[in-house]
Design an enzyme around this catalytic site. Structure first.
Site, PDB file in Angstrom:
ATOM      1  N   GLU A   1       3.666  -6.555  -4.662  1.00 20.33           N
ATOM      2  CA  GLU A   1       2.255  -6.360  -5.017  1.00 20.33           C
ATOM      3  C   GLU A   1       1.540  -5.362  -4.104  1.00 20.33           C
ATOM      4  OE1 GLU A   1       0.431  -7.348  -7.612  1.00 20.33           O
ATOM      5  OE2 GLU A   1       2.201  -8.237  -8.503  1.00 20.33           O
ATOM      6  N   SER A   2       1.767  -5.430  -2.806  1.00 18.82           N
ATOM      7  CA  SER A   2       0.985  -4.560  -1.909  1.00 18.82           C
ATOM      8  C   SER A   2       1.819  -3.950  -0.790  1.00 18.82           C
ATOM      9  CB  SER A   2      -0.181  -5.350  -1.301  1.00 18.82           C
ATOM     10  OG  SER A   2       0.295  -6.330  -0.381  1.00 18.82           O
TER      11      SER A   2
END
Ligand code: CA
Length: 410
Positions: free
Chosen positions: A133-134
């Protein structure tokens, strides 16, 4: 992260964040009327969605706000081609991310173990989501959330959906969870280390470090606990694996294979399926569906916990990238590749290989900015030019064959 009702948003948000190839040349940004925007905002303030927002918060956050036409360009962007699963996996589960994941796993093991004990979601799974996700908090997206969501609330399609997210973003600021200047993210409003939408934040975010704020931007413990809470709320079952790669018996009819068509493990055993190394299927997964992302490629039995991962991004490829990354983080001996190779003679590139490809394109005089490993529109145009020169299909895809050809020509 993306809400299941709006799956396109996060995929494209990820395309922007990770610069995966696949988008056509953008249309020019529309010109947005500031007076129309102001009128729209003042009308929104009186609607039920904004009931919890005080006049002071609303005024402070919108007084000097101008609409951002570039988010409408991204809202209307159409993918140029469907990206093969092996390209997603090559970028999302490359050696760099596995290494970074093992380091993050070791660094945060105390917090992760506490969260695992409370929620039943394994530490490696939480770390895998974080990585996809990040990039372990490295890639949060830099667009001001209030500006993006206010623009999408007043212009373009899906305004009703974005108005709810806009109101939730204002509530995050009003309740003091995250400061306005820290509330940045993707064009569609996914933000923080978990890439939650604002409404997802209120349904799942946790104050794990106990400072009274649910801060998924700057607090790693809050972000990790919030990811686990999301998966728990999505039906994660303690003690069950997400699934595993399997070997199909010769002549097996896989035409009805589907993640959703779950059968008891005993049924799959009777049908002759084994683990990829030929060992019998383990008994810790009560029922599973057979998922074959690409015909002739690796096959997987996936259980309810894979469905929980799927809820994070409404994409089987992303859920598989998270699940596989988690396995690679948990087991330092695990090989990067699946036992059965992807059915292609031109595998995808890692981020390091993308950077090398870009360096070779720069050396050949293509104006593509810096070699950042992000395959954007300029890199794709340069790839097409080189493909034409080489006399191969000019699809703009970054693959091993093109990289090899450019290495030779260098
Ligand atoms: Ca906190």
């Amino acid at each position: 992260m993306n809400p299941s009702m709006f799956p396109r948003a996060a995929l494209l948000a990820l395309c922007a964040a990770w610069a995966l190839p696949g988008a056509a040349q953008d249309a020019p940004a529309p010109s947005l009327d500031p007076a129309e925007f102001k009128t729209c905002l003042s009308q929104l303030q009186g609607t039920p969605a904004f009931r919890a927002i005080t006049a002071q918060t609303f005024a402070e956050q919108t007084r000097t706000l101008a609409p951002d036409p570039s988010v409408l360009v991204l809202l209307n962007r159409q993918p140029e081609f469907t990206m093969p699963v092996w390209d997603y996996m090559a970028v999302l589960d490359d050696a760099e991310r596995v290494q970074d994941g093992r380091a993050a796993f070791a660094k945060w093991q105390d917090v992760l173990q506490k969260i695992e004990a409370q929620t039943g979601v394994p530490a490696a799974i939480i770390t895998g989501v974080w990585g996809v996700e990040s990039n372990f908090g490295q890639n949060l997206g830099g667009r001001p959330l209030v500006q993006s969501l206010a623009t999408l609330s007043c212009f373009g399609r899906r305004q009703a959906y974005f108005r709810g997210e806009f109101a939730a973003a204002l509530r995050i600021i009003q309740e003091g969870h995250i400061a306005p200047d820290k509330l940045t993210g993707s064009w569609a409003g996914a933000f923080g280390q978990t890439q939650f939408m604002p409404s997802t934040f209120f349904a799942n975010a946790v104050d794990f470090d106990g400072d009274g704020r649910r801060d998924i931007v700057d607090s790693v413990p809050d972000a990790l606990a919030s990811t686990a809470k999301f998966l728990q709320n999505a039906g994660w079952r303690r003690g069950e694996p997400w699934g595993f790669e399997v070997r199909l018996p010769k002549g097996f009819d896989s035409s009805g294979a589907s993640r959703k068509a779950k059968q008891p493990i005993a049924t799959w055993q009777r049908a002759g399926l084994t683990l990829a190394d030929g060992q019998p299927l383990p008994g810790d997964l009560p029922s599973a569906g057979l998922m074959i992302p690409a015909a002739g490629g690796p096959a997987f039995l996936v259980g309810r916990n894979f469905d929980a991962l799927y809820r994070y991004n409404a994409s089987e490829n992303y859920a598989l990238a998270i699940a596989h990354l988690a396995d690679l983080i948990a087991d330092p001996q695990a090989p990067l590749a699946f036992a059965t190779p992807w059915p292609t003679d031109d595998p995808g590139l890692s981020r390091a290989e993308n950077r090398e490809l870009q360096t070779l394109l720069l050396a050949r005089g293509h104006d593509i900015g810096t070699a950042d490993g992000m395959i954007g529109a300029k890199t794709r145009e340069a790839i097409k030019a080189e493909q034409q020169r080489l006399g191969v299909k000019a699809d703009g895809r970054a693959g091993q064959k093109l990289l090899a050809a450019l290495r030779k020509a260098d």
